[in-house]
Design a protein around this motif. Structure first.
Motif, PDB file in Angstrom:
ATOM      1  N   MET A 122      10.060  26.835 -17.687  1.00 18.67           N
ATOM      2  CA  MET A 122       8.670  27.145 -18.025  1.00 18.67           C
ATOM      3  C   MET A 122       8.598  28.333 -18.973  1.00 18.67           C
ATOM      4  SD  MET A 122       6.385  25.126 -16.860  1.00 18.67           S
ATOM      5  CE  MET A 122       5.948  23.926 -15.595  1.00 18.67           C
ATOM      6  N   ASP A 123       9.428  29.325 -18.736  1.00 18.18           N
ATOM      7  CA  ASP A 123       9.465  30.493 -19.629  1.00 18.18           C
ATOM      8  C   ASP A 123       9.824  30.071 -21.050  1.00 18.18           C
ATOM      9  OD1 ASP A 123       9.765  33.641 -19.869  1.00 18.18           O
ATOM     10  OD2 ASP A 123      11.528  32.750 -20.833  1.00 18.18           O
ATOM     11  N   THR A 124      10.767  29.151 -21.182  1.00 20.11           N
ATOM     12  CA  THR A 124      11.152  28.650 -22.502  1.00 20.11           C
ATOM     13  C   THR A 124       9.960  28.020 -23.215  1.00 20.11           C
ATOM     14  OG1 THR A 124      13.453  28.249 -21.841  1.00 20.11           O
ATOM     15  CG2 THR A 124      12.618  26.996 -23.724  1.00 20.11           C
ATOM     16  N   LEU A 125       9.209  27.183 -22.492  1.00 20.28           N
ATOM     17  CA  LEU A 125       8.060  26.508 -23.098  1.00 20.28           C
ATOM     18  C   LEU A 125       6.975  27.509 -23.502  1.00 20.28           C
ATOM     19  CD1 LEU A 125       7.843  23.430 -20.720  1.00 20.28           C
ATOM     20  CD2 LEU A 125       8.503  23.393 -23.129  1.00 20.28           C
ATOM     21  N   VAL A 126       6.774  28.531 -22.687  1.00 26.38           N
ATOM     22  CA  VAL A 126       5.777  29.555 -23.028  1.00 26.38           C
ATOM     23  C   VAL A 126       6.207  30.299 -24.286  1.00 26.38           C
ATOM     24  CG1 VAL A 126       4.676  31.694 -22.286  1.00 26.38           C
ATOM     25  CG2 VAL A 126       4.943  29.804 -20.664  1.00 26.38           C
ATOM     26  N   ARG A 127       7.471  30.688 -24.366  1.00 22.23           N
ATOM     27  CA  ARG A 127       7.947  31.443 -25.531  1.00 22.23           C
ATOM     28  C   ARG A 127       7.949  30.591 -26.800  1.00 22.23           C
ATOM     29  NH1 ARG A 127       9.826  36.347 -23.781  1.00 22.23           N
ATOM     30  NH2 ARG A 127      10.244  36.442 -21.534  1.00 22.23           N
ATOM     31  N   GLN A 128       8.065  29.278 -26.632  1.00 19.56           N
ATOM     32  CA  GLN A 128       8.003  28.371 -27.786  1.00 19.56           C
ATOM     33  C   GLN A 128       6.560  28.092 -28.216  1.00 19.56           C
ATOM     34  OE1 GLN A 128      10.152  24.918 -26.430  1.00 19.56           O
ATOM     35  NE2 GLN A 128      12.144  25.737 -27.044  1.00 19.56           N
TER      36      GLN A 128
ATOM     37  N   HIS B 165       6.893  17.624 -23.753  1.00 19.54           N
ATOM     38  CA  HIS B 165       6.827  17.000 -25.075  1.00 19.54           C
ATOM     39  C   HIS B 165       6.074  15.673 -25.020  1.00 19.54           C
ATOM     40  CE1 HIS B 165      10.704  19.345 -26.353  1.00 19.54           C
ATOM     41  NE2 HIS B 165       9.624  20.106 -26.284  1.00 19.54           N
ATOM     42  N   GLN B 166       6.318  14.901 -23.971  1.00 19.13           N
ATOM     43  CA  GLN B 166       5.638  13.608 -23.828  1.00 19.13           C
ATOM     44  C   GLN B 166       4.140  13.791 -23.600  1.00 19.13           C
ATOM     45  OE1 GLN B 166       7.918  12.024 -20.588  1.00 19.13           O
ATOM     46  NE2 GLN B 166       9.761  11.785 -21.841  1.00 19.13           N
ATOM     47  N   ALA B 167       3.779  14.789 -22.804  1.00 18.09           N
ATOM     48  CA  ALA B 167       2.358  15.061 -22.552  1.00 18.09           C
ATOM     49  C   ALA B 167       1.655  15.511 -23.832  1.00 18.09           C
ATOM     50  CB  ALA B 167       2.209  16.119 -21.463  1.00 18.09           C
ATOM     51  N   LEU B 168       2.328  16.333 -24.631  1.00 15.56           N
ATOM     52  CA  LEU B 168       1.746  16.772 -25.900  1.00 15.56           C
ATOM     53  C   LEU B 168       1.460  15.577 -26.796  1.00 15.56           C
ATOM     54  CD1 LEU B 168       3.990  19.889 -26.696  1.00 15.56           C
ATOM     55  CD2 LEU B 168       1.624  19.903 -25.893  1.00 15.56           C
ATOM     56  N   GLU B 169       2.381  14.634 -26.799  1.00  8.91           N
ATOM     57  CA  GLU B 169       2.205  13.444 -27.630  1.00  8.91           C
ATOM     58  C   GLU B 169       1.055  12.586 -27.118  1.00  8.91           C
ATOM     59  OE1 GLU B 169       4.775   9.552 -29.200  1.00  8.91           O
ATOM     60  OE2 GLU B 169       5.770  11.201 -28.133  1.00  8.91           O
ATOM     61  N   ARG B 170       0.995  12.385 -25.793  1.00 10.67           N
ATOM     62  CA  ARG B 170      -0.074  11.545 -25.237  1.00 10.67           C
ATOM     63  C   ARG B 170      -1.436  12.193 -25.413  1.00 10.67           C
ATOM     64  NH1 ARG B 170       3.995  10.382 -21.063  1.00 10.67           N
ATOM     65  NH2 ARG B 170       3.235  12.180 -19.884  1.00 10.67           N
ATOM     66  N   LEU B 171      -1.503  13.498 -25.192  1.00 13.73           N
ATOM     67  CA  LEU B 171      -2.785  14.206 -25.285  1.00 13.73           C
ATOM     68  C   LEU B 171      -3.156  14.567 -26.721  1.00 13.73           C
ATOM     69  CD1 LEU B 171      -2.305  16.463 -22.151  1.00 13.73           C
ATOM     70  CD2 LEU B 171      -4.147  14.792 -22.449  1.00 13.73           C
ATOM     71  N   ARG B 172      -2.221  14.384 -27.640  1.00 12.71           N
ATOM     72  CA  ARG B 172      -2.467  14.614 -29.067  1.00 12.71           C
ATOM     73  C   ARG B 172      -2.868  16.067 -29.343  1.00 12.71           C
ATOM     74  NH1 ARG B 172      -5.884   9.394 -31.058  1.00 12.71           N
ATOM     75  NH2 ARG B 172      -5.678  10.492 -33.059  1.00 12.71           N
ATOM     76  N   VAL B 173      -2.124  16.987 -28.724  1.00 11.58           N
ATOM     77  CA  VAL B 173      -2.336  18.414 -28.944  1.00 11.58           C
ATOM     78  C   VAL B 173      -0.993  19.071 -29.261  1.00 11.58           C
ATOM     79  CG1 VAL B 173      -4.404  18.596 -27.507  1.00 11.58           C
ATOM     80  CG2 VAL B 173      -2.153  18.878 -26.449  1.00 11.58           C
ATOM     81  N   GLU B 174      -1.041  20.281 -29.798  1.00 14.48           N
ATOM     82  CA  GLU B 174       0.181  20.995 -30.152  1.00 14.48           C
ATOM     83  C   GLU B 174       0.660  21.902 -29.028  1.00 14.48           C
ATOM     84  OE1 GLU B 174      -0.478  22.994 -33.832  1.00 14.48           O
ATOM     85  OE2 GLU B 174      -0.463  21.139 -35.014  1.00 14.48           O
ATOM     86  N   HIS B 175      -0.214  22.194 -28.085  1.00 11.77           N
ATOM     87  CA  HIS B 175       0.203  22.987 -26.929  1.00 11.77           C
ATOM     88  C   HIS B 175      -0.647  22.608 -25.719  1.00 11.77           C
ATOM     89  CE1 HIS B 175      -3.191  25.420 -28.514  1.00 11.77           C
ATOM     90  NE2 HIS B 175      -3.432  25.641 -27.232  1.00 11.77           N
ATOM     91  N   LEU B 176      -0.089  22.834 -24.538  1.00 10.81           N
ATOM     92  CA  LEU B 176      -0.829  22.703 -23.278  1.00 10.81           C
ATOM     93  C   LEU B 176      -1.345  24.082 -22.901  1.00 10.81           C
ATOM     94  CD1 LEU B 176       1.674  20.483 -21.261  1.00 10.81           C
ATOM     95  CD2 LEU B 176      -0.435  19.710 -22.378  1.00 10.81           C
ATOM     96  N   ASP B 177      -2.623  24.175 -22.596  1.00  3.11           N
ATOM     97  CA  ASP B 177      -3.155  25.461 -22.159  1.00  3.11           C
ATOM     98  C   ASP B 177      -2.654  25.804 -20.763  1.00  3.11           C
ATOM     99  OD1 ASP B 177      -5.260  26.043 -24.408  1.00  3.11           O
ATOM    100  OD2 ASP B 177      -5.511  23.945 -23.847  1.00  3.11           O
TER     101      ASP B 177
END
Length: 322
Positions: free
Chosen positions: A140-146, A108-120
């Motif tokens: 990690m599975d949780t984040l992928v499914r989200q 969540h913190q990386a998404l905010e810093r990078l200003r994107v909605e998902h990490l590839d």
């Protein structure tokens, strides 16, 4: 630019990519970062690598600001982060590692810093002896499914730990790691070529390799000493200078033996070294780092050198670094 599949996945990454390690927020400020990313993108690079720990998150914030400023179409590039070390000096126990709590909060913190909605791409930056692999894989599975992470992988994990992660994922119907990010260059080869050898066919792992120039050593810039303007001469890089220049007395000798090979091909030492990495079919992408535009432009020329590495040239290279 050439594009390669990330292992057995359907993701096409540029054969050369661009990373922010040890440069963004230190040697590289906003204006130069903008120019570097623009040059990389204009040359077909579609993968920009980062991590929570790079300059304690400043590198991600800088990259995110620049990407937003450049307004590249979001579906035209990939961006990554890594989790393990934390994004603050002296992190507290819940601010580092691969527990479910830190893996998800760091994302969540990386998404905010990078200003994107998902990490590839999202990497477990090192193995964590204090976190069960089952917990990390499930997080990690949780984040992928989200939809917050598209592909997850590891960085500098031992092969047996990667195999265990795949076993856990397979038995519990979870998303498995797709890629590994190891160091790989002419002076650091054993893990990619030997330890990981069974992983490529068994699990279809891709690799996003870092330090193709051994932190500049393979560029030849240190053959005659330590230039005053070199990264390793800058304050704060004493740890890297010791690791690169003072570990193993024969490393510089090997680099010097490569000089005539590059000269005969009419290419730079850096181009030769990067092209050699690209010649490995198990390398999905070679990550470049640069603190000057001319440096990045020259290194991008490595793509044109790969075709010159015939059997005879490769044999000479092997003899030089043996």
């Amino acid at each position: 630019m050439q594009y390669r599949r990330l292992g057995k996945s359907g993701l096409q990454l540029s054969a050369l990519s661009f990373g922010a390690w040890v440069t963004f927020g230190k040697q590289v400020g906003r204006s130069l970062a903008r120019d570097l990313l623009a040059m990389a993108y204009d040359h077909g690079i579609n993968f920009f690598d980062n991590a929570e720990t790079y300059n304690n998150g400043v590198a991600e914030t800088l990259m995110g600001d620049v990407l937003a400023d450049l307004r590249f179409p979001r579906d035209s590039y990939c961006v990554s982060s890594k989790v393990f070390f934390g994004a603050v000096d002296s992190p507290r126990p819940t601010q580092r590692g691969l527990s479910r709590k830190h893996v998800i909060e760091a994302c969540h913190q990386a998404l905010e810093r990078l200003r994107v909605e998902h990490l590839d791409l999202y990497f477990c930056h090192r193995p964590d002896p204090d976190a069960p692999i089952e917990e990390t894989v499930a997080a990690m599975d949780t984040l992928v499914r989200q939809g917050k992470v598209l592909y997850w992988g590891t960085s500098e994990w031992p092969a047996e730990a990667i195999a265990e992660a795949h076993r856990v994922a397979r038995e519990n119907y979870l998303f498995a790691p797709v890629m590994e990010q190891p160091q790989y260059n002419l002076l650091h080869r054993e893990r990619v070529e030997q330890e990981y050898a069974p992983l490529y066919d068994t699990y279809g792992m891709g690799t996003t390799i870092w330090s193709p120039l051994a932190s500049g050593l393979l560029s030849g810039k240190y053959n005659d000493g330590l230039p005053a303007d070199a990264r390793l001469a800058q304050p704060g890089y004493e740890w890297l200078r010791e690791a690169v220049l003072e570990s193993g007395g024969d490393r510089l000798d090997k680099v010097r033996r490569l000089v005539p090979i590059a000269a005969d091909l009419g290419v730079s030492m850096a181009q030769l070294s990067i092209a050699w990495c690209l010649a490995n079919p198990h390398v999905s992408t070679v990550m470049l780092g640069a603190s000057r535009l001319e440096q990045l432009e020259q290194n991008l020329g490595a793509l044109e050198v790969v075709g010159k590495l015939d059997a005879g040239v490769l044999r000479r290279i092997e003899q030089a670094v043996a």
